[in-house]
Design a protein around this motif. Structure first.
Motif, PDB file in Angstrom:
ATOM      1  N   PRO A 558       4.388 -52.201  27.607  1.00  0.00           N
ATOM      2  CA  PRO A 558       3.041 -51.650  27.507  1.00  0.00           C
ATOM      3  C   PRO A 558       2.815 -51.018  26.140  1.00  0.00           C
ATOM      4  CG  PRO A 558       4.435 -50.192  28.806  1.00  0.00           C
ATOM      5  CD  PRO A 558       5.278 -51.381  28.457  1.00  0.00           C
ATOM      6  N   ARG A 559       1.568 -51.015  25.711  1.00  0.00           N
ATOM      7  CA  ARG A 559       1.264 -50.439  24.400  1.00  0.00           C
ATOM      8  C   ARG A 559       1.245 -48.914  24.475  1.00  0.00           C
ATOM      9  NH1 ARG A 559      -0.254 -52.343  19.618  1.00  0.00           N
ATOM     10  NH2 ARG A 559      -0.697 -54.465  20.308  1.00  0.00           N
ATOM     11  N   ILE A 560       2.066 -48.307  23.636  1.00  0.00           N
ATOM     12  CA  ILE A 560       2.094 -46.854  23.518  1.00  0.00           C
ATOM     13  C   ILE A 560       1.795 -46.577  22.057  1.00  0.00           C
ATOM     14  CG2 ILE A 560       3.493 -44.773  23.775  1.00  0.00           C
ATOM     15  CD1 ILE A 560       5.212 -46.317  25.813  1.00  0.00           C
ATOM     16  N   ARG A 561       0.507 -46.388  21.742  1.00  0.00           N
ATOM     17  CA  ARG A 561       0.087 -46.361  20.333  1.00  0.00           C
ATOM     18  C   ARG A 561       0.812 -45.279  19.549  1.00  0.00           C
ATOM     19  NH1 ARG A 561      -4.903 -46.836  23.039  1.00  0.00           N
ATOM     20  NH2 ARG A 561      -5.531 -49.024  23.101  1.00  0.00           N
ATOM     21  N   GLY A 562       1.377 -45.702  18.451  1.00  0.00           N
ATOM     22  CA  GLY A 562       2.084 -44.766  17.578  1.00  0.00           C
ATOM     23  C   GLY A 562       3.331 -44.181  18.214  1.00  0.00           C
ATOM     24  N   GLY A 563       3.673 -44.685  19.399  1.00  0.00           N
ATOM     25  CA  GLY A 563       4.852 -44.158  20.079  1.00  0.00           C
ATOM     26  C   GLY A 563       4.598 -42.806  20.740  1.00  0.00           C
ATOM     27  N   VAL A 564       3.339 -42.427  20.850  1.00  0.00           N
ATOM     28  CA  VAL A 564       3.017 -41.126  21.453  1.00  0.00           C
ATOM     29  C   VAL A 564       2.605 -41.349  22.904  1.00  0.00           C
ATOM     30  CG1 VAL A 564       1.533 -39.096  21.349  1.00  0.00           C
ATOM     31  CG2 VAL A 564       2.263 -40.235  19.239  1.00  0.00           C
TER      32      VAL A 564
END
Lengths: 802, 135
Positions: A558-564
């Protein structure tokens, strides 16, 4: 004593003729005068230099060493102003007097200057020499208004070149038909539409009366009273032969210096070649005739008189990317001639053949000049077409669009610019061991003119040369014998929007696992997402938006934008992992969480339960942007890399790319998120961002190159977007940014992206935004599958009892 | 031998395949436009799901390591190997695809015995393999 041969004119005609003369052995002590300060260059490619497609060095034909090795005295920057035929001397504008035994005039021609008031104003240019080209490059700025007077070959090429440099260009043509010397009126209309679709305004039937402005040009006034503002004016209204020296030498001169079939003038010791001569009433402004003339002249002047020059059927090709125009032979209709025509307004294709007594008299092609060499050959050979009447406008069945080089007769011309036949190419291959296109160019000069025959040359090399090696460029695959660059042109110019269409028209009809995904990518990026999506041409990962594993299950990232992330998101991921018995949950090297071993049929449910967008880990697309903690928590951070990384990801996510694009944003040069080895990296420093591109930390390690230093976060993001779109549009499929940049060179990339003229940068951003507006999270297909059985294993319709 | 109704013709998009389980065998059913073909859904190389492969003319390319399998004969075309997969006759009746299966036949798969000649290393095409590797 060796005779002294003095050559006036260091252009293509003069030097090519000298080259031919040398083939007859060392007969002369040769001196060449050139009034330009350049060595001999390929004048017909000046428009490519203006357009920025070629550098000055690329068009040099004979470097200084060429002259040195042959013991030729070269006097550059000296204009010959007088000839004394009786004393056999020429006078230079530097006061020098040179004695000759034989004189060769290759003075070429000069731009024709129509009588227009104010033509002496600053900002009014001609377009004939490298010097002119440099001046134009100097003054051309994005948004600057330019007017080109003259809608012939040269005018249109100049217009396109200026436009490529960002100018706002209008072409003004006196006649109603563009390129009226080469096209009929319908062909002119097709060309006009093509030019206008490229963004060049075209005014026909318009007489220019005056150039306005005080000292410097500010506008153009027409005879109908209208005016147009302009900072740059280029006059390309035709050429007139430079005959003055011929007159001074007392030669017979009409429009040009008159020569006979042996290329002799009225003076036995004075010869003339090229654009300055008139032969059987015709004056040529093209390359092929002057090369033919040079060969004959060389024989005559060296005492081998015999070969005759009997005139050339004129053939010309417009060298503008995406505007195919070819014209050869007669254009105006003659009595009893038949016109065979094909036109397709929506494709912009127009073909017109003029046939008389079963023979081709003239041909006009606009929008698709792929068959030009076939027609040129029919014209030259005077082939009887009666048996070919049904396939005049299209390749004969099985001929595969003229690519079948085996069927091509030996006498057929391969390179029209340099007059090289198929037989000559084959002779070079067998006789001189030529194996590559580069060698072929050196040996025969084929493909060194306009370059449009390069593909054909390669086909012949491939078929005949035992050790054929391709020059860098490679065909996409055997299903489709074109390079990706060619394919982009084809898809664009032929308006092809589906993979199957391309394969059926240009390929073997069915394609394979190599070309189908590549073509899928190309149609998507070229039409900014407005293509006909065909999932059967996609790799399984792109059919179901997950990464196939060795056991046929899939992985989900899943996309976790910027790893946050957040506790809530982490909880959902954990719940999904339990509910679907995910065998492995893994934090990857790029700050991602990977759920491995999911069944295809569970994918839609897994995505729904996650409630997060696709991380595109399975495809050639935008991966998550790795970030460090930036300024919020870190003691050292100088820029808010977390927000910048998340914003970068939002602007690019869901788009597809030639290969995966990994990115990172770091808040200080400590580089915790390793931005210097990413495809695109933002490196924060005090007061600015460095935008770096082309880094790698995989099979090979490569430090990214600096694209630009940007003062604000917005500027940095925009630079990244511009590069991103440029990469999308120009890289080969499966070519990572680091290979792409090494292939092109970072300087070229910078010039064509962040340092490109404003309109070019804006155009890249516009196309990116257009694609982005149509791109959506692929995992939404959980609700709207492209096909009812996209994710399901089919159950038989009947239960079978054994 | 038994003809079994397995799917509507619309269930399988043009030039794609779908997996269908019939009598304990997993079969890959393809729509080639002019005909439907059925083969055992297991690549002789590493057991990859052929139904997920890209169709290339009359062949399918396994999504794992790009082995090419002929859909009419079941033979492996690339690399040159003696392995092959089982094929099943198909026909269409009232918009329904039927596959012929032998209920008493081997529940296992095709000519696995011939696999001894197979290379044990990864597939033939590194570049294509990278398609299947995400990281």
């Amino acid at each position: 004593m060796t005779e002294r041969l003095t050559v006036v004119g260091n252009g293509m005609a003069g030097v090519a003729c000298v080259d031919e003369i040398l083939k007859h052995g060392p007969k002369f002590e040769i001196t060449i005068f050139g009034d330009e300060t350049q060595v001999n260059y390929n004048r017909i490619l000046l428009s490519s230099v203006l357009a920025g497609e070629k550098e000055e060095d690329d068009i040099t034909l004979n470097g200084l060493d060429w002259y040195e090795q042959r013991g030729i005295g070269l006097r550059l920057g000296v204009r010959i102003v007088d000839v004394d035929a009786r004393a056999k001397t020429v006078l230079g504008d530097d006061g020098s007097v040179t004695v000759f035994d034989k004189l060769l005039l290759a003075t070429g021609s000069a731009p024709f200057m129509p009588l227009i008031k104010g033509a002496d104003k600053q900002g009014v240019f001609t377009f004939r020499t490298l010097d002119d080209t440099r001046k134009l490059i100097e003054i051309a700025r994005s948004g600057r208004k330019a007017v080109v007077i003259g809608g012939g070959l040269l005018g249109l090429e100049a217009a396109r070149g200026l436009q490529a440099r960002g100018c706002d260009v209008t072409v003004v043509h006196l006649m109603d038909t563009l390129m009226n010397a080469q096209l009929d009126s319908t062909g002119g209309v097709y060309l006009k539409e093509r030019m206008e679709s490229l963004g060049v305004r075209v005014l026909t039937g318009k007489r220019t009366q005056a150039f306005l402005g005080n000292g410097t040009v500010e506008g153009v006034k027409f005879s109908d009273g209208e005016t147009l503002s302009a900072k740059i004016v280029v006059i390309a209204a035709g050429i007139i032969p430079n005959v003055e020296l011929g007159r001074k030498a007392g030669l017979k001169v009409n429009r040009g210096i008159v020569v006979n079939d042996h290329m002799e003038t009225s003076d036995p010791d004075i010869f003339a070649v090229g654009e300055c001569v008139e032969h059987r009433g015709a004056v040529y402004g093209l390359v092929a005739p002057l090369l033919e003339q040079g060969k004959v002249l060389a024989a005559t002047i060296t005492g081998n008189k015999g070969p005759r020059y009997e005139g050339t059927i004129p053939a010309s090709k417009l060298k503008i990317m995406g505007v195919d125009v070819f014209s050869a032979g007669r254009v105006t209709e003659t009595e009893k001639c038949e016109i065979v025509r094909y036109e397709d307004p929506s494709l912009g294709v127009y073909k017109r053949l003029m046939v008389k007594d079963g023979k081709l008299e003239g041909v006009v092609l606009v929008g698709d000049a792929g068959d030009s060499h076939r027609y040129a050959d029919w014209l030259r050979s005077g082939a009887d077409l009666s048996s070919r009447r049904r396939s005049l406008l299209f390749p004969e069945p099985g001929a595969d669009r003229g690519l079948d080089v085996a069927a091509m007769p030996d006498h057929e011309t391969v390179c029209g610019c340099m007059g090289v036949t198929k037989a000559a190419v084959i002779a070079a291959i067998h006789g001189k061991g030529v194996n590559t296109l580069t060698q072929l160019k050196e040996c025969t000069r084929a493909s060194t003119g306009c370059g449009s025959c390069a593909h054909l040359c390669e086909q012949i090399l491939k078929a005949v040369a035992p050790g054929f090696e391709e020059d860098q460029k490679k065909a996409l695959c055997t299903c489709l014998p074109f390079t990706q660059e060619n394919l982009r042109d084809i898809i664009r110019s032929q308006r092809l929007t589906s993979v199957q269409q391309i394969l059926e028209i240009y390929g073997n009809g069915h394609g394979c696992e190599v070309c189908k995904p590549a073509l899928s990518y190309l149609v998507d990026v070229i039409w900014c997402g407005e293509h006909e999506e065909d999932r059967s041409a996609r790799f399984i990962n792109d059919r179901v938006h997950a990464n196939i594993q060795r056991d046929g299950t899939f992985s989900v990232v899943p996309r976790i934008r910027g790893g946050v992330t957040s506790p809530d998101e982490l909880r959902r991921i954990a719940d999904v992992a339990e509910k679907y018995h995910v065998p492995m949950v893994k934090i990857t090297g790029s700050q991602r969480i990977d759920l491995l071993g999911v069944k295809k049929s569970d994918l839609p449910k897994v995505w729904a339960d996650l409630g997060m967008p696709s991380g595109q880990a399975y495809t050639k697309g935008v991966r998550m942007v790795k970030t460090c903690v930036g300024t919020d928590f870190c003691r050292f951070g100088t820029q808010d890399s977390t927000s910048a990384g998340i914003e970068l990801e939002r602007r690019l996510e869901h788009l597809y790319t030639p290969h995966k694009v990994k990115m990172a944003a770091v808040g200080c040069p400590r580089n915790c998120a390793e931005a210097t080895v990413k495809d695109i990296g933002l490196i924060g420093q005090e007061g600015s961002w460095q935008v770096v591109v082309g880094g790698a930390a995989g099979k090979k390690v490569r430090k990214a190159d600096l694209l630009i230093t940007a003062e604000t976060t917005e500027e940095a993001l925009e630079a990244a977007e511009i590069f991103f779109q440029y990469y999308r549009e120009n890289a080969n499929y499966l070519e990572r940014t680091y290979d792409f940049i090494e292939r092109l060179g970072i300087e070229k990339v910078r010039k064509q992206t962040v340092y490109a003229p404003e309109p070019a940068r804006k155009a890249l951003l516009d196309r990116l935004r257009k694609s982005k507006a149509l791109a959506q999270d692929a995992w939404l297909e959980r609700e709207n599958p492209v096909h009812p059985t996209q994710f399901v294993n089919i159950q038989p319709m009947e239960a079978v009892i054994v | 031998m038994k003809w079994i109704r397995v799917a509507h013709v619309h269930d399988i998009p043009l030039r794609e395949g779908r997996a269908v389980e019939v009598l304990g065998r997993e079969i890959a059913l393809f729509n080639l436009g002019d005909r439907f073909v059925a083969v055992e859904n297991r690549c002789p190389h590493r057991g990859g799901p052929l139904s997920d492969g890209i169709v290339s003319g009359g062949m399918v390319v396994c999504p794992l390591h790009s082995w090419k399998v002929c859909l009419s004969t079941g033979a492996v075309n690339k690399p040159q190997a003696e392995a092959c997969v089982e094929t099943y006759p198909t026909r269409i009746e009232d918009g329904v695809v039927l596959v012929q299966v032998d209920p008493a036949g081997p529940a296992g798969y095709g000519n696995q015995l011939t696999m001894t000649a197979m290379p044990q290393t990864s597939g033939p095409n590194e570049a294509q393999m990278s398609n299947a590797v995400a990281l």
